[in-house]
Design a protein around this motif. Sequence first.
Motif, PDB file in Angstrom:
ATOM      1  N   VAL A  76      29.256  38.787  41.110  1.00 16.18           N
ATOM      2  CA  VAL A  76      30.489  39.453  41.545  1.00 16.18           C
ATOM      3  C   VAL A  76      30.677  39.273  43.048  1.00 16.18           C
ATOM      4  CG1 VAL A  76      31.642  41.681  41.834  1.00 16.18           C
ATOM      5  CG2 VAL A  76      30.512  41.130  39.671  1.00 16.18           C
ATOM      6  N   LEU A  77      29.633  39.520  43.826  1.00 12.81           N
ATOM      7  CA  LEU A  77      29.741  39.405  45.279  1.00 12.81           C
ATOM      8  C   LEU A  77      30.109  37.984  45.706  1.00 12.81           C
ATOM      9  CD1 LEU A  77      26.658  41.552  46.375  1.00 12.81           C
ATOM     10  CD2 LEU A  77      29.064  42.224  46.414  1.00 12.81           C
ATOM     11  N   GLN A  78      29.569  36.992  45.002  1.00 12.93           N
ATOM     12  CA  GLN A  78      29.844  35.601  45.355  1.00 12.93           C
ATOM     13  C   GLN A  78      31.213  35.133  44.890  1.00 12.93           C
ATOM     14  OE1 GLN A  78      26.296  33.698  43.722  1.00 12.93           O
ATOM     15  NE2 GLN A  78      25.447  33.494  45.781  1.00 12.93           N
ATOM     16  N   SER A  79      31.928  35.964  44.153  1.00  6.77           N
ATOM     17  CA  SER A  79      33.296  35.632  43.747  1.00  6.77           C
ATOM     18  C   SER A  79      34.247  35.681  44.930  1.00  6.77           C
ATOM     19  CB  SER A  79      33.781  36.604  42.664  1.00  6.77           C
ATOM     20  OG  SER A  79      33.016  36.490  41.487  1.00  6.77           O
ATOM     21  N   PHE A  80      33.897  36.466  45.945  1.00  2.00           N
ATOM     22  CA  PHE A  80      34.741  36.567  47.129  1.00  2.00           C
ATOM     23  C   PHE A  80      34.481  35.375  48.046  1.00  2.00           C
ATOM     24  CE2 PHE A  80      34.152  40.801  45.459  1.00  2.00           C
ATOM     25  CZ  PHE A  80      35.418  41.375  45.555  1.00  2.00           C
ATOM     26  N   THR A  81      35.532  34.892  48.672  1.00  2.00           N
ATOM     27  CA  THR A  81      35.409  33.766  49.588  1.00  2.00           C
ATOM     28  C   THR A  81      36.035  34.129  50.924  1.00  2.00           C
ATOM     29  OG1 THR A  81      37.541  32.756  49.017  1.00  2.00           O
ATOM     30  CG2 THR A  81      35.645  32.191  47.616  1.00  2.00           C
ATOM     31  N   GLU A  83      38.657  32.863  52.139  1.00  2.00           N
ATOM     32  CA  GLU A  83      40.098  32.955  51.936  1.00  2.00           C
ATOM     33  C   GLU A  83      40.469  34.115  51.013  1.00  2.00           C
ATOM     34  OE1 GLU A  83      38.408  30.066  51.509  1.00  2.00           O
ATOM     35  OE2 GLU A  83      39.024  29.096  53.379  1.00  2.00           O
ATOM     36  N   ASP A  84      39.676  34.342  49.964  1.00  2.00           N
ATOM     37  CA  ASP A  84      39.972  35.386  48.966  1.00  2.00           C
ATOM     38  C   ASP A  84      39.103  36.603  49.229  1.00  2.00           C
ATOM     39  OD1 ASP A  84      41.709  33.579  47.739  1.00  2.00           O
ATOM     40  OD2 ASP A  84      40.102  32.746  46.516  1.00  2.00           O
ATOM     41  N   THR A  85      39.562  37.447  50.147  1.00  2.00           N
ATOM     42  CA  THR A  85      38.764  38.601  50.560  1.00  2.00           C
ATOM     43  C   THR A  85      39.010  39.840  49.700  1.00  2.00           C
ATOM     44  OG1 THR A  85      40.453  39.217  52.185  1.00  2.00           O
ATOM     45  CG2 THR A  85      38.644  37.799  52.947  1.00  2.00           C
ATOM     46  N   THR A  86      40.105  39.860  48.968  1.00  2.00           N
ATOM     47  CA  THR A  86      40.446  40.980  48.094  1.00  2.00           C
ATOM     48  C   THR A  86      40.819  40.433  46.721  1.00  2.00           C
ATOM     49  OG1 THR A  86      41.300  42.219  49.988  1.00  2.00           O
ATOM     50  CG2 THR A  86      41.897  43.018  47.819  1.00  2.00           C
ATOM     51  N   LEU A  87      40.179  40.955  45.680  1.00  2.00           N
ATOM     52  CA  LEU A  87      40.390  40.435  44.333  1.00  2.00           C
ATOM     53  C   LEU A  87      40.633  41.574  43.350  1.00  2.00           C
ATOM     54  CD1 LEU A  87      37.490  37.812  44.208  1.00  2.00           C
ATOM     55  CD2 LEU A  87      39.931  37.319  44.512  1.00  2.00           C
ATOM     56  N   GLY A  88      41.492  41.303  42.364  1.00  2.00           N
ATOM     57  CA  GLY A  88      41.730  42.257  41.295  1.00  2.00           C
ATOM     58  C   GLY A  88      40.742  42.078  40.154  1.00  2.00           C
ATOM     59  N   PHE A  89      40.769  43.011  39.218  1.00  2.00           N
ATOM     60  CA  PHE A  89      39.818  42.983  38.101  1.00  2.00           C
ATOM     61  C   PHE A  89      39.962  41.697  37.285  1.00  2.00           C
ATOM     62  CE2 PHE A  89      38.361  43.799  33.830  1.00  2.00           C
ATOM     63  CZ  PHE A  89      37.185  44.509  34.021  1.00  2.00           C
ATOM     64  N   ALA A  90      41.197  41.320  36.972  1.00  2.00           N
ATOM     65  CA  ALA A  90      41.414  40.145  36.123  1.00  2.00           C
ATOM     66  C   ALA A  90      40.854  38.879  36.765  1.00  2.00           C
ATOM     67  CB  ALA A  90      42.904  39.983  35.825  1.00  2.00           C
ATOM     68  N   GLU A  91      41.071  38.738  38.080  1.00  2.00           N
ATOM     69  CA  GLU A  91      40.566  37.547  38.766  1.00  2.00           C
ATOM     70  C   GLU A  91      39.044  37.562  38.831  1.00  2.00           C
ATOM     71  OE1 GLU A  91      40.443  33.895  40.683  1.00  2.00           O
ATOM     72  OE2 GLU A  91      41.965  34.885  39.447  1.00  2.00           O
ATOM     73  N   LEU A  92      38.456  38.734  39.048  1.00  2.00           N
ATOM     74  CA  LEU A  92      36.995  38.830  39.054  1.00  2.00           C
ATOM     75  C   LEU A  92      36.424  38.486  37.690  1.00  2.00           C
ATOM     76  CD1 LEU A  92      36.507  42.012  41.241  1.00  2.00           C
ATOM     77  CD2 LEU A  92      35.569  39.750  41.744  1.00  2.00           C
ATOM     78  N   ARG A 118      42.173  47.228  43.707  1.00  2.00           N
ATOM     79  CA  ARG A 118      41.578  45.920  43.992  1.00  2.00           C
ATOM     80  C   ARG A 118      40.265  46.108  44.731  1.00  2.00           C
ATOM     81  NH1 ARG A 118      44.924  41.549  43.565  1.00  2.00           N
ATOM     82  NH2 ARG A 118      44.111  40.493  45.413  1.00  2.00           N
ATOM     83  N   TYR A 119      39.473  45.038  44.822  1.00  2.00           N
ATOM     84  CA  TYR A 119      38.125  45.148  45.381  1.00  2.00           C
ATOM     85  C   TYR A 119      37.962  44.207  46.566  1.00  2.00           C
ATOM     86  CZ  TYR A 119      37.220  47.545  41.000  1.00  2.00           C
ATOM     87  OH  TYR A 119      37.272  48.430  39.953  1.00  2.00           O
ATOM     88  N   ARG A 120      37.116  44.634  47.521  1.00  2.00           N
ATOM     89  CA  ARG A 120      36.784  43.791  48.667  1.00  2.00           C
ATOM     90  C   ARG A 120      35.364  44.104  49.105  1.00  2.00           C
ATOM     91  NH1 ARG A 120      40.673  47.019  52.976  1.00  2.00           N
ATOM     92  NH2 ARG A 120      39.250  48.774  53.352  1.00  2.00           N
ATOM     93  N   LEU A 121      34.730  43.140  49.791  1.00  2.00           N
ATOM     94  CA  LEU A 121      33.392  43.369  50.319  1.00  2.00           C
ATOM     95  C   LEU A 121      33.440  44.477  51.367  1.00  2.00           C
ATOM     96  CD1 LEU A 121      32.173  39.677  50.755  1.00  2.00           C
ATOM     97  CD2 LEU A 121      31.682  41.230  48.864  1.00  2.00           C
ATOM     98  N   SER A 122      32.420  45.300  51.383  1.00  2.00           N
ATOM     99  CA  SER A 122      32.415  46.465  52.264  1.00  2.00           C
ATOM    100  C   SER A 122      31.868  46.144  53.648  1.00  2.00           C
ATOM    101  CB  SER A 122      31.564  47.575  51.647  1.00  2.00           C
ATOM    102  OG  SER A 122      30.190  47.209  51.695  1.00  2.00           O
ATOM    103  N   LEU A 138      35.009  30.797  59.680  1.00  2.00           N
ATOM    104  CA  LEU A 138      33.779  31.505  60.005  1.00  2.00           C
ATOM    105  C   LEU A 138      33.185  32.063  58.716  1.00  2.00           C
ATOM    106  CD1 LEU A 138      31.992  32.335  62.363  1.00  2.00           C
ATOM    107  CD2 LEU A 138      33.309  34.443  62.543  1.00  2.00           C
ATOM    108  N   GLY A 139      31.957  31.652  58.414  1.00  2.60           N
ATOM    109  CA  GLY A 139      31.333  32.034  57.160  1.00  2.60           C
ATOM    110  C   GLY A 139      31.691  31.109  56.009  1.00  2.60           C
ATOM    111  N   GLY A 140      32.591  30.158  56.269  1.00  2.00           N
ATOM    112  CA  GLY A 140      33.012  29.221  55.238  1.00  2.00           C
ATOM    113  C   GLY A 140      32.077  28.029  55.118  1.00  2.00           C
ATOM    114  N   ARG A 141      32.373  27.173  54.167  1.00  7.80           N
ATOM    115  CA  ARG A 141      31.506  26.037  53.861  1.00  7.80           C
ATOM    116  C   ARG A 141      32.310  24.751  53.761  1.00  7.80           C
ATOM    117  NH1 ARG A 141      26.691  27.758  50.786  1.00  7.80           N
ATOM    118  NH2 ARG A 141      26.518  30.018  50.976  1.00  7.80           N
TER     119      ARG A 141
END
Length: 254
Positions: free
Chosen positions: A16-21, A23-32, A62-66, A129-132
Amino acid sequence: MSDGEPSGVLAKALAVLQSFTVEDTTLGFAELQRRTGFAKSTLHRVLADLVASRLLDRVQGRYRLSGLVFELGMRASVERGLLEVATPFLEDLYVRTHELVHLGTREGSEVVYVAKMGGHRQADSPSRLGGRMPLHATAIGKVLLAHGPAEVRGATLRGPLERRAPRTITNADVLSRQLSEVVAKGVAYEYEESAVGIVCVAAGIFDPADGIVAAVSVTGPVHRFQPARHAHSVRAAAAGISATLGRRAELRER
């Protein structure tokens, strides 16, 4: 549980945590659910645990890393120590060039950007920053690849080499020759290989045992930036960071 769903609690949380990128800092349930492949009941449970543990924030459904995830990342000893030492050299390099300065490390077959410094006229680079980015498509990546483990270099050269721009090197023989030149000359170049319109020069940062730790680069627009003219400055910055890291290591041993 779906066929592709990991069995361990920690593995589920990590997925779940690695689903965030970047660019995609906030995600909904369906996308997760789409990104993890978890069953709805599993995902609901994992998300609830992550929110309760303060690793995720839930905002308007929606969800985002804390902020706690950021704090934990900043405690990572290698990157923190590297940043503390490198920052003054990166600032000096920016003052000398007035172009975009990067600091990157290797993780697997990718560059991870741990610092990015530029002004109002900085190049429109795909880095975050933090990207790959793939190792073979960037100057920093070529340095890390040329001086990195033989097994990583071999796996990369066996391909396939992903094309990120029209001029990305996708021929293993051409890339291999460039990597040999990087070792011989101490710098790597990129000419519109990660994105159209940008060019770059990079040099490696080494530990006291001559193991590659990271790399520093300067990136500019192709119409005004000549990478070879700044190779000496980039090499000097990388050497300064390497020397300072070495002195710190020596002091710790004492």
